[in-house]
Design an enzyme around this catalytic site. Sequence first.
Site, PDB file in Angstrom:
ATOM      1  N   ARG A 195       3.118  -4.394   7.042  1.00 26.55           N
ATOM      2  CA  ARG A 195       2.083  -5.128   6.303  1.00 26.55           C
ATOM      3  C   ARG A 195       1.582  -4.398   5.066  1.00 26.55           C
ATOM      4  O   ARG A 195       1.494  -4.991   3.980  1.00 26.55           O
ATOM      5  CB  ARG A 195       0.869  -5.409   7.218  1.00 26.55           C
ATOM      6  CG  ARG A 195       1.039  -6.588   8.118  1.00 26.55           C
ATOM      7  CD  ARG A 195       0.367  -6.319   9.445  1.00 26.55           C
ATOM      8  NE  ARG A 195       1.119  -5.290  10.135  1.00 26.55           N
ATOM      9  CZ  ARG A 195       2.162  -5.545  10.926  1.00 26.55           C
ATOM     10  NH1 ARG A 195       2.515  -6.779  11.167  1.00 26.55           N
ATOM     11  NH2 ARG A 195       2.860  -4.567  11.496  1.00 26.55           N
ATOM     12  N   THR A 196       1.206  -3.148   5.214  1.00 28.20           N
ATOM     13  CA  THR A 196       0.541  -2.463   4.102  1.00 28.20           C
ATOM     14  C   THR A 196       1.495  -2.338   2.921  1.00 28.20           C
ATOM     15  O   THR A 196       1.159  -2.693   1.783  1.00 28.20           O
ATOM     16  CB  THR A 196       0.035  -1.078   4.560  1.00 28.20           C
ATOM     17  OG1 THR A 196      -0.724  -1.257   5.753  1.00 28.20           O
ATOM     18  CG2 THR A 196      -0.823  -0.424   3.506  1.00 28.20           C
ATOM     19  N   HIS A 252      -8.084   4.031   6.980  1.00 25.34           N
ATOM     20  CA  HIS A 252      -7.178   3.016   6.420  1.00 25.34           C
ATOM     21  C   HIS A 252      -8.087   2.037   5.656  1.00 25.34           C
ATOM     22  O   HIS A 252      -8.314   0.901   6.074  1.00 25.34           O
ATOM     23  CB  HIS A 252      -6.428   2.325   7.560  1.00 25.34           C
ATOM     24  CG  HIS A 252      -5.249   1.500   7.154  1.00 25.34           C
ATOM     25  ND1 HIS A 252      -4.959   1.176   5.836  1.00 25.34           N
ATOM     26  CD2 HIS A 252      -4.273   0.917   7.903  1.00 25.34           C
ATOM     27  CE1 HIS A 252      -3.850   0.440   5.816  1.00 25.34           C
ATOM     28  NE2 HIS A 252      -3.426   0.268   7.050  1.00 25.34           N
ATOM     29  N   LYS A 309      14.207  18.563   0.647  1.00 22.40           N
ATOM     30  CA  LYS A 309      14.712  19.831   0.082  1.00 22.40           C
ATOM     31  C   LYS A 309      13.607  20.869   0.020  1.00 22.40           C
ATOM     32  O   LYS A 309      13.805  21.941  -0.532  1.00 22.40           O
ATOM     33  CB  LYS A 309      15.261  19.586  -1.325  1.00 22.40           C
ATOM     34  CG  LYS A 309      16.352  18.551  -1.410  1.00 22.40           C
ATOM     35  CD  LYS A 309      16.757  18.362  -2.875  1.00 22.40           C
ATOM     36  CE  LYS A 309      17.241  16.962  -3.153  1.00 22.40           C
ATOM     37  NZ  LYS A 309      17.199  16.626  -4.576  1.00 22.40           N
ATOM     38  N   ARG A 334       0.921   6.496   2.214  1.00 18.61           N
ATOM     39  CA  ARG A 334       0.683   6.565   3.661  1.00 18.61           C
ATOM     40  C   ARG A 334       1.357   7.834   4.155  1.00 18.61           C
ATOM     41  O   ARG A 334       2.519   8.097   3.828  1.00 18.61           O
ATOM     42  CB  ARG A 334       1.258   5.351   4.391  1.00 18.61           C
ATOM     43  CG  ARG A 334       1.216   5.559   5.909  1.00 18.61           C
ATOM     44  CD  ARG A 334       1.601   4.349   6.682  1.00 18.61           C
ATOM     45  NE  ARG A 334       0.567   3.326   6.606  1.00 18.61           N
ATOM     46  CZ  ARG A 334       0.567   2.222   7.344  1.00 18.61           C
ATOM     47  NH1 ARG A 334       1.537   2.013   8.211  1.00 18.61           N
ATOM     48  NH2 ARG A 334      -0.400   1.333   7.224  1.00 18.61           N
TER      49      ARG A 334
HETATM   50  N1   CP Z   1      -2.046  -2.945   9.734  1.00 19.42           N
HETATM   51  C1   CP Z   1      -1.131  -2.092   9.239  1.00 19.42           C
HETATM   52  O1   CP Z   1      -1.451  -1.050   8.663  1.00 19.42           O
HETATM   53  O2   CP Z   1       0.163  -2.489   9.449  1.00 19.42           O
HETATM   54  P1   CP Z   1       1.445  -1.679   8.993  1.00 19.42           P
HETATM   55  O3   CP Z   1       1.456  -0.387   9.772  1.00 19.42           O
HETATM   56  O4   CP Z   1       2.605  -2.562   9.310  1.00 19.42           O
HETATM   57  O5   CP Z   1       1.298  -1.397   7.524  1.00 19.42           O
END
Ligand code: CP
Length: 305
Positions: free
Chosen positions: A53-54, A131, A82, A103
């Site tokens: 999703r993100t 998040h 590396k 992320r």
């Molecule tokens: N909700 C969420 O962060 O989903 P993903 O891990 O798929 O990005």
Amino acid sequence: MDFKNRDIISINDFLKEELLHILKVVKQIEQKSKSSLLRGKILATLFFEPSTRTRLSFISAMEQLSGTVIGFSTANVTSIQKGESLWDTIKMTEQYADIIVIRHPLEGSARLAAEAASVPVINGGDGSNQHPTQTILDLYTIQKTKDKLEGLHIGFVGDLKYGRTVHSLVIALSHFNPTFYFIAPDDLQIPESYTDELFQKKVRYYKTADLTRFSKELDILYVTRIQKERFPDPLEYEKFKGIYRIDEAFLQHVKKELKIMHPLPRVDEIDKNIDNTEHAAYFEQAANGIPVRKTLLALVLGKVK
Ligand code: CP
């Protein structure tokens, strides 16, 4: 309100008025379809951990605003393999992009990236910590489904220890006079640093391991999966997997108006039979990632105020 060049690292960095302003802009952006607002701008998506999703909603949001995207979805294909440091990776990426979404499994990594970068950095999830873009889409979903944010009774169930979406959302909702119900076994309960903050802010909260104890009180139930990848010991995960299940039998114990949210992915904690009920808000929640991330990109790149 001006968000130009601002990093989005932690929800703690945002005042209540700022969150409300962002939600107002999301509503405006949602009413428009495609636009050329971000033409000529480049987003770098640096994903050192899996995501559906993100990552995809950031890419889609950028492309719907006529921007372009570079990046990677695993560190295996980068020069990190590396021995290049995160700091140097960011120093390189800022040469190629106007804005970075990262992320990373380490708590604090997004803050470090923001220190390294001269372009804005958005935290797409740092370990068990935060998040924030998920939180803004969660707030937007709550506001849309409940027509308000103030005074709601909100349950969180599942892995409240490692679930970063819970951590960010608890802080954001604490501005809105909530009552919280933290439903988890002791070993997966919300960390004390969060309940200490709630105590300071005089926010009412209850802790229980019993899914139905407070279920009739709830306006929102925010379900999370047990975060397998965060457990230092796989045997510990085995102890807790499948511990809570939201199914039709559970719906006998809730208000008609209860909305069930989940940041997704789900494993087995919400039965598929729930998907087509009036209670399910989790797919709409994920869809809200598009207008929310469009808004955040446009705000930080100074294209809307
Ligand atoms: N909700 C969420 O962060 O989903 P993903 O891990 O798929 O990005």
